[in-house]
Design a protein around this motif. Structure first.
Motif, PDB file in Angstrom:
ATOM      1  N   ARG A  80      38.953  29.948  45.573  1.00 21.22           N
ATOM      2  CA  ARG A  80      40.012  29.455  46.454  1.00 21.22           C
ATOM      3  C   ARG A  80      41.346  29.367  45.724  1.00 21.22           C
ATOM      4  NH1 ARG A  80      38.786  24.180  49.856  1.00 21.22           N
ATOM      5  NH2 ARG A  80      37.594  25.762  50.979  1.00 21.22           N
ATOM      6  N   SER A  81      41.308  28.942  44.469  1.00 22.73           N
ATOM      7  CA  SER A  81      42.527  28.885  43.663  1.00 22.73           C
ATOM      8  C   SER A  81      42.244  29.517  42.310  1.00 22.73           C
ATOM      9  CB  SER A  81      42.991  27.435  43.481  1.00 22.73           C
ATOM     10  OG  SER A  81      41.974  26.664  42.861  1.00 22.73           O
ATOM     11  N   ARG A  82      43.275  29.984  41.671  1.00 24.94           N
ATOM     12  CA  ARG A  82      43.112  30.626  40.372  1.00 24.94           C
ATOM     13  C   ARG A  82      42.735  29.601  39.308  1.00 24.94           C
ATOM     14  NH1 ARG A  82      45.494  35.711  39.437  1.00 24.94           N
ATOM     15  NH2 ARG A  82      46.299  36.681  41.341  1.00 24.94           N
ATOM     16  N   ALA A  83      41.850  30.021  38.432  1.00 25.52           N
ATOM     17  CA  ALA A  83      41.483  29.164  37.305  1.00 25.52           C
ATOM     18  C   ALA A  83      42.677  29.028  36.364  1.00 25.52           C
ATOM     19  CB  ALA A  83      40.302  29.765  36.561  1.00 25.52           C
ATOM     20  N   ARG A  84      42.810  27.851  35.767  1.00 29.56           N
ATOM     21  CA  ARG A  84      43.838  27.633  34.755  1.00 29.56           C
ATOM     22  C   ARG A  84      43.284  28.141  33.424  1.00 29.56           C
ATOM     23  NH1 ARG A  84      43.128  22.883  37.218  1.00 29.56           N
ATOM     24  NH2 ARG A  84      42.296  21.932  35.309  1.00 29.56           N
ATOM     25  N   ILE A  85      43.865  29.196  32.929  1.00 28.85           N
ATOM     26  CA  ILE A  85      43.363  29.818  31.709  1.00 28.85           C
ATOM     27  C   ILE A  85      43.828  29.011  30.495  1.00 28.85           C
ATOM     28  CG2 ILE A  85      43.329  31.920  30.325  1.00 28.85           C
ATOM     29  CD1 ILE A  85      41.881  32.082  33.056  1.00 28.85           C
ATOM     30  N   ASN A  86      42.858  28.627  29.660  1.00 27.03           N
ATOM     31  CA  ASN A  86      43.156  27.878  28.444  1.00 27.03           C
ATOM     32  C   ASN A  86      42.036  28.127  27.434  1.00 27.03           C
ATOM     33  OD1 ASN A  86      40.955  26.102  29.150  1.00 27.03           O
ATOM     34  ND2 ASN A  86      42.351  24.998  30.523  1.00 27.03           N
ATOM     35  N   GLU A  87      41.955  27.333  26.385  1.00 26.96           N
ATOM     36  CA  GLU A  87      40.957  27.578  25.352  1.00 26.96           C
ATOM     37  C   GLU A  87      39.528  27.328  25.836  1.00 26.96           C
ATOM     38  OE1 GLU A  87      41.409  23.141  23.251  1.00 26.96           O
ATOM     39  OE2 GLU A  87      41.701  24.979  22.090  1.00 26.96           O
ATOM     40  N   ASN A  88      39.373  26.586  26.926  1.00 29.15           N
ATOM     41  CA  ASN A  88      38.045  26.277  27.452  1.00 29.15           C
ATOM     42  C   ASN A  88      37.639  27.129  28.645  1.00 29.15           C
ATOM     43  OD1 ASN A  88      37.559  24.000  25.654  1.00 29.15           O
ATOM     44  ND2 ASN A  88      39.154  22.951  26.840  1.00 29.15           N
ATOM     45  N   VAL A  89      38.611  27.794  29.249  1.00 32.54           N
ATOM     46  CA  VAL A  89      38.357  28.626  30.417  1.00 32.54           C
ATOM     47  C   VAL A  89      39.139  29.923  30.296  1.00 32.54           C
ATOM     48  CG1 VAL A  89      38.616  28.842  32.927  1.00 32.54           C
ATOM     49  CG2 VAL A  89      37.961  26.644  31.925  1.00 32.54           C
TER      50      VAL A  89
END
Length: 265
Positions: A122-131
Motif C-alpha cells: 500500500r505504501s513504499r517501504a522506508r529504505i534504511n539499514e534494517n529494510v
C-alpha cells in the motif's frame, strides 16, 4: 510459518500450518534486511487465526513470494519488514498492508509449477539499514551445481514442533537436477532449482514458504515444496526464469499509481 507444501492431500489447505528450518542458526539481528514476514488472514472469517509465509523485498513497493501462500483473493495480507523477533514490536519494524497481488497465470496448485506471486504494498517501504531490497538474477541466469546458498525465515526448528520467534537461517547446496527429476514427477528444470545436502541434516522441512534462496547475494529461488516424510531434496522456484513476467507486473503496478488521464474521465 506456512507449510512448505508437499505434493499430497495436505495441499488442500495451502495456507494452514507452520514452517520450519532444521539444523540452522539464528542470524545476526537485522542482517537480512530484505526479508519479509507475511501475515495472512481470511477476510470473511472473524476471529480466525492468521497464517504466515516468507517473502523478500525487491522494490520499495513490491515483495516476491510463493503463489501457494496467497492462492486466492479474499485474504488480508500484511507484510512486516525489518523484523528479527516477529513476536515483539521492534522499533525497526515496518508493517505495511498489501493492496494487490498477482500469481503467475500458469500456476498449478496440484504440481506447484510456476509457484510465484508478486505483492504490491500500500505504501513504499522506508529504505534504511534494517529494510532494503535484494537483487534478483538476470533473465535465465543460472546458479551452478554445488553453490552454497542460504535460506532464512521464522518458525519451528525441529520435526517435533520446537519453535522460535527469531529469524533463523540454514545453508544449503544447489544439487544436480537429476536428483529432483527422479524424486518429483512434475519437476521442471527450467523453472525450478533442486537444493539440499543429503549429509548435513539441514533443511527447510515443511517451512519458510515464499522465502528467498540467496546465492551470491542474489535471490535465485523461492521456497516451494519438498518430499513427504523426508527432509530432502527441496524444490525452489527459479526466479531468473520468471524475470520477464516479474518486470511486466512491476510495470503494471507502476501504471496503477499514475493519475487518470483527461480522456479516461
Amino acid at each position: 510459518m506456512l507449510l512448505l507444501l508437499l505434493i499430497s492431500s495436505a495441499f488442500v489447505l495451502p495456507w494452514a500450518g507452520a514452517g520450519r528450518i532444521i539444523g540452522g542458526k539464528e542470524v545476526v539481528p537485522h542482517s537480512r534486511p530484505y526479508m519479509a514476514y507475511l501475515k495472512i488472514k481470511v477476510k470473511d472469517r472473524s476471529g480466525s487465526k492468521p497464517s504466515s509465509c516468507g517473502g523478500f523485498l525487491i522494490r520499495p513497493d513490491a515483495v516476491l513470494s510463493a503463489a501457494h501462500c496467497v492462492p486466492k483473493k479474499g485474504l488480508k495480507v500484511t507484510v512486516i519488514l525489518g523484523a528479527h523477533n516477529i513476536n515483539v514490536q521492534e522499533w525497526s519494524q515496518q508493517r505495511i498492508h498489501v493492496t494487490d497481488w498477482v500469481i503467475h497465470p500458469n500456476y498449478s496448485s496440484a504440481s506447484l509449477q510456476n509457484d510465484i506471486a508478486l505483492l504490491k504494498l500500500r505504501s513504499r517501504a522506508r529504505i534504511n539499514e534494517n529494510v532494503t531490497f535484494i537483487s534478483i538474477p538476470r533473465s535465465n541466469e543460472h546458479v551452478r551445481v554445488g553453490t552454497r546458498c542460504r535460506v532464512a525465515g521464522w518458525g519451528d526448528t525441529s520435526v517435533y514442533g520446537s519453535t522460535t520467534d527469531v529469524m533463523m537461517e540454514v545453508d544449503l547446496k544447489v544439487q544436480n537436477e537429476t536428483l529432483c527429476q527422479q524424486e518429483f514427477h512434475d519437476y521442471q528444470r527450467l523453472s525450478m532449482i533442486c537444493v539440499g545436502d543429503q549429509n548435513s541434516g539441514k533443511s527447510t522441512y515443511e517451512g519458510d514458504s515464499g522465502g528467498p534462496l540467496v546465492c551470491n547475494k542474489k535471490a535465485h529461488g523461492i521456497v516451494s515444496y519438498g518430499p513427504s516424510g523426508r527432509l530432502l531434496p527441496l524444490v525452489f522456484t527459479r526466479v531468473s526464469y520468471f524475470v520477464p513476467w516479474i518486470r511486466q507486473q512491476l510495470r503494471r503496478f507502476a501504471l496503477q499509481e499514475l493519475p487518470a488521464s483527461p480522456s479516461s474521465q
